[in-house]
Motif scaffolding. Structure first.
Motif, mmCIF file in Angstrom:
data_model
loop_
_atom_site.group_PDB
_atom_site.id
_atom_site.type_symbol
_atom_site.label_atom_id
_atom_site.label_comp_id
_atom_site.label_asym_id
_atom_site.label_seq_id
_atom_site.Cartn_x
_atom_site.Cartn_y
_atom_site.Cartn_z
ATOM 1 N N LEU A 182 -6.110 7.709 -4.642
ATOM 2 C CA LEU A 182 -7.092 6.915 -5.396
ATOM 3 C C LEU A 182 -8.463 7.562 -5.397
ATOM 4 O O LEU A 182 -8.808 8.309 -4.478
ATOM 5 N N PRO A 183 -9.264 7.246 -6.413
ATOM 6 C CA PRO A 183 -10.668 7.701 -6.413
ATOM 7 C C PRO A 183 -11.379 7.106 -5.191
ATOM 8 O O PRO A 183 -11.044 5.984 -4.779
ATOM 9 N N ALA A 184 -12.318 7.830 -4.636
ATOM 10 C CA ALA A 184 -12.957 7.436 -3.378
ATOM 11 C C ALA A 184 -13.491 6.019 -3.401
ATOM 12 O O ALA A 184 -13.376 5.290 -2.404
ATOM 13 N N LYS A 185 -14.052 5.558 -4.555
ATOM 14 C CA LYS A 185 -14.680 4.241 -4.505
ATOM 15 C C LYS A 185 -13.664 3.096 -4.504
ATOM 16 O O LYS A 185 -13.985 1.998 -4.104
ATOM 17 N N GLU A 186 -12.470 3.378 -4.910
ATOM 18 C CA GLU A 186 -11.469 2.310 -4.882
ATOM 19 C C GLU A 186 -10.761 2.202 -3.530
ATOM 20 O O GLU A 186 -10.106 1.203 -3.222
ATOM 21 N N LYS A 187 -10.876 3.277 -2.768
ATOM 22 C CA LYS A 187 -10.103 3.336 -1.529
ATOM 23 C C LYS A 187 -10.343 2.167 -0.568
ATOM 24 O O LYS A 187 -9.374 1.549 -0.085
ATOM 25 N N PRO A 188 -11.634 1.822 -0.255
ATOM 26 C CA PRO A 188 -11.836 0.782 0.771
ATOM 27 C C PRO A 188 -11.173 -0.553 0.420
ATOM 28 O O PRO A 188 -10.452 -1.130 1.245
ATOM 29 N N ALA A 189 -11.406 -1.047 -0.797
ATOM 30 C CA ALA A 189 -10.860 -2.361 -1.171
ATOM 31 C C ALA A 189 -9.338 -2.331 -1.171
ATOM 32 O O ALA A 189 -8.667 -3.246 -0.669
ATOM 33 N N TYR A 190 -8.797 -1.249 -1.727
ATOM 34 C CA TYR A 190 -7.339 -1.143 -1.794
ATOM 35 C C TYR A 190 -6.755 -1.056 -0.386
ATOM 36 O O TYR A 190 -5.776 -1.743 -0.055
ATOM 37 N N GLY A 191 -7.383 -0.222 0.460
ATOM 38 C CA GLY A 191 -6.901 -0.067 1.845
ATOM 39 C C GLY A 191 -6.899 -1.401 2.571
ATOM 40 O O GLY A 191 -5.940 -1.746 3.271
ATOM 41 N N ALA A 192 -8.002 -2.166 2.396
ATOM 42 C CA ALA A 192 -8.086 -3.453 3.076
ATOM 43 C C ALA A 192 -6.968 -4.371 2.601
ATOM 44 O O ALA A 192 -6.347 -5.093 3.398
ATOM 45 N N ALA A 193 -6.674 -4.327 1.294
ATOM 46 C CA ALA A 193 -5.612 -5.189 0.747
ATOM 47 C C ALA A 193 -4.254 -4.792 1.306
ATOM 48 O O ALA A 193 -3.418 -5.651 1.621
ATOM 49 N N VAL A 194 -4.027 -3.484 1.464
ATOM 50 C CA VAL A 194 -2.748 -3.024 2.039
ATOM 51 C C VAL A 194 -2.597 -3.555 3.468
ATOM 52 O O VAL A 194 -1.562 -4.115 3.841
ATOM 53 N N ASN A 195 -3.682 -3.405 4.241
ATOM 54 C CA ASN A 195 -3.603 -3.869 5.644
ATOM 55 C C ASN A 195 -3.328 -5.360 5.726
ATOM 56 O O ASN A 195 -2.552 -5.819 6.562
ATOM 57 N N GLU A 196 -3.985 -6.109 4.831
ATOM 58 C CA GLU A 196 -3.806 -7.546 4.879
ATOM 59 C C GLU A 196 -2.369 -7.924 4.531
ATOM 60 O O GLU A 196 -1.742 -8.758 5.190
ATOM 61 N N ALA A 197 -1.831 -7.283 3.482
ATOM 62 C CA ALA A 197 -0.456 -7.567 3.070
ATOM 63 C C ALA A 197 0.504 -7.273 4.226
ATOM 64 O O ALA A 197 1.391 -8.064 4.556
ATOM 65 N N LYS A 198 0.261 -6.127 4.872
ATOM 66 C CA LYS A 198 1.140 -5.718 5.962
ATOM 67 C C LYS A 198 1.086 -6.737 7.107
ATOM 68 O O LYS A 198 2.119 -7.157 7.653
ATOM 69 N N ALA A 199 -0.158 -7.172 7.440
ATOM 70 C CA ALA A 199 -0.309 -8.129 8.539
ATOM 71 C C ALA A 199 0.399 -9.444 8.205
ATOM 72 O O ALA A 199 1.069 -10.041 9.067
ATOM 73 N N ARG A 200 0.242 -9.905 6.939
ATOM 74 C CA ARG A 200 0.886 -11.180 6.564
ATOM 75 C C ARG A 200 2.414 -11.063 6.648
ATOM 76 O O ARG A 200 3.098 -11.958 7.129
ATOM 77 N N ILE A 201 2.957 -9.925 6.199
ATOM 78 C CA ILE A 201 4.411 -9.751 6.219
ATOM 79 C C ILE A 201 4.925 -9.684 7.666
ATOM 80 O O ILE A 201 5.914 -10.310 8.029
ATOM 81 N N GLU A 202 4.202 -8.957 8.508
ATOM 82 C CA GLU A 202 4.624 -8.871 9.919
ATOM 83 C C GLU A 202 4.629 -10.243 10.581
ATOM 84 O O GLU A 202 5.561 -10.601 11.308
ATOM 85 N N ALA A 203 3.571 -11.015 10.286
ATOM 86 C CA ALA A 203 3.493 -12.351 10.888
ATOM 87 C C ALA A 203 4.657 -13.215 10.410
ATOM 88 O O ALA A 203 5.276 -13.948 11.193
ATOM 89 N N ALA A 204 4.980 -13.085 9.091
ATOM 90 C CA ALA A 204 6.066 -13.898 8.538
ATOM 91 C C ALA A 204 7.404 -13.518 9.193
ATOM 92 O O ALA A 204 8.224 -14.387 9.524
ATOM 93 N N LEU A 205 7.598 -12.202 9.395
ATOM 94 C CA LEU A 205 8.852 -11.752 10.029
ATOM 95 C C LEU A 205 8.974 -12.349 11.435
ATOM 96 O O LEU A 205 10.028 -12.831 11.846
ATOM 97 N N GLU A 206 7.843 -12.307 12.143
ATOM 98 C CA GLU A 206 7.886 -12.807 13.511
ATOM 99 C C GLU A 206 8.174 -14.303 13.547
ATOM 100 O O GLU A 206 9.016 -14.767 14.313
#
Ligand code: DAH
Length: 352
Positions: A53-77
């Motif tokens: 991704l272009p540098a300016k999109e990276k932070p928001a996108y990265g944060a969204a990826v982390n959040e999605a991952k955390a929500r999925i892990e919590a749901a699995l648990e």
């Protein structure tokens, strides 16, 4: 392929709903691989995309990826825990059939020699004899000398003795041996007590002896001693007669014949009538065909033995007897060979 934070939120929503609906562990694992699998998991793909991704999109996108991952892990648990709780509850709801027969528990049993010891003690107890025990390693004095068998006495040759070296540096003038009989306890008890005395002594004895069907080098005897005023040979016969009947039943008989022992006068040998063949089988293994089983030596306690322990033989008399315990156990259990008792073969031991 998610292209923005919004897509990632939608992806996580879908994954969380799907995970919540998983019915078992296998479905849950499949969902985990679908979203978080190392190679092709959807969230894993999204993570790899950050770099492109272009540098300016990276932070928001990265944060969204982390959040999605955390929500999925919590749901699995959460779902995993719910499924396991459910399986425990399910198994608790399973019915147990209390009418099923139980699994047999293996319980031990008494060794036939132990059973014989207890039986001998019980029978003599009915006649007022107390059971006592004594040391298996004896001094020459108690095993021989106190019983009128001084060094050099020919009776010593009757006993093939196992001497014990003196590892503790005991007095060499008091040599030790594995007792060859239980008779030494007669002397020990008389030294400790005043008449009247009525004791029976079951215990292990040792002889330097080759084993065969009726002899072992380590074996058991039972010894009896009664001391009182006015005891006679008739009392001895009555006690042993009663003993034989209680052990072998009312058909059994007792034979007394003169014998010699240095510590009794007069001395006798007792034999019990063979309860296996009743004297009718010339080939009988138990009695050798003559109908009698030699069971014990006995007699009136020798005045010299009484004097040595400080008893006055004019006032006190007594009788004594000593016999082989395995002999009794063999007859009682129909065991043809004494060695069977000590081979620890469960097929034999479990047959009692
Ligand atoms: N102790 C003797 C033996 O082992 C048996 C015996 C004989 C014991 C006479 C006695 C007795 O008490 O009076 O051969």
């Amino acid at each position: 392929m998610p292209v923005g934070p919004q897509d990632l939120k939608a992806l996580a929503d879908r994954a969380v709903a799907e995970i919540a609906a998983c019915a078992d562990d296998a479905a849950l694992e499949a969902a985990r691989i679908r979203y978080l699998g190392r190679k092709d998991g959807e969230v894993t793909q999204a993570t790899k995309q950050i770099a492109t991704l272009p540098a300016k999109e990276k932070p928001a996108y990265g944060a969204a990826v982390n959040e999605a991952k955390a929500r999925i892990e919590a749901a699995l648990e959460t779902r995993g825990a719910a499924l396991h709780g459910a399986s425990l509850e399910g198994s608790l709801r399973d019915r147990v059939d209390l009418t099923l027969p139980g699994r047999p528990v293996r319980i031990g049993r008494l060794h036939p020699v132990t059973a014989a010891i207890r039986e001998v003690s019980r029978v003599f107890a009915t006649m007022g004899f107390e059971t006592v025990e004594g040391p298996e390693i004896e001094t020459d004095y108690y095993n021989f000398e106190a019983l009128n068998i001084p060094p050099g006495h020919p009776a010593r040759e009757k006993w093939d003795t196992l001497w014990v070296s003196n590892p503790l540096g005991d007095d060499v003038k008091k040599p030790l041996l594995g007792r060859t009989h239980t008779s030494p306890m007669q002397v020990r008890i008389m030294e400790q007590r005043k008449p009247p005395i009525r004791i029976v002594v079951p215990g292990r004895c040792y002889r330097y002896e080759a084993t065969d069907a009726i002899r072992e080098s380590i074996f058991f005897q039972y010894e009896g001693l009664a001391i009182d005023e006015k005891l006679t040979m008739a009392d001895l016969k009555g006690v042993l007669y009663s003993f034989a009947r209680q052990i072998f039943g009312s058909r059994s008989n007792v034979r007394f014949r003169p014998d010699y022992f240095p510590f009794t006068e007069p001395s006798a040998e007792i034999a019990f009538s063979c309860v296996i063949c009743e004297g009718k089988d010339p080939q009988c293994h138990t009695c050798g065909g003559d109908g009698w089983i030699e069971a014990a030596g006995c007699g009136m306690v020798h005045p010299g033995v009484l004097r040595r322990v400080g008893y006055d033989p004019d006032r006190y008399q007594g009788f004594a007897f000593g016999g082989g315990l395995e002999r009794l156990a063999m007859v009682k259990t129909g065991t043809p060979d004494i060695r069977l008792f000590y081979q620890n073969d469960l097929r034999f031991l479990e047959s009692f």
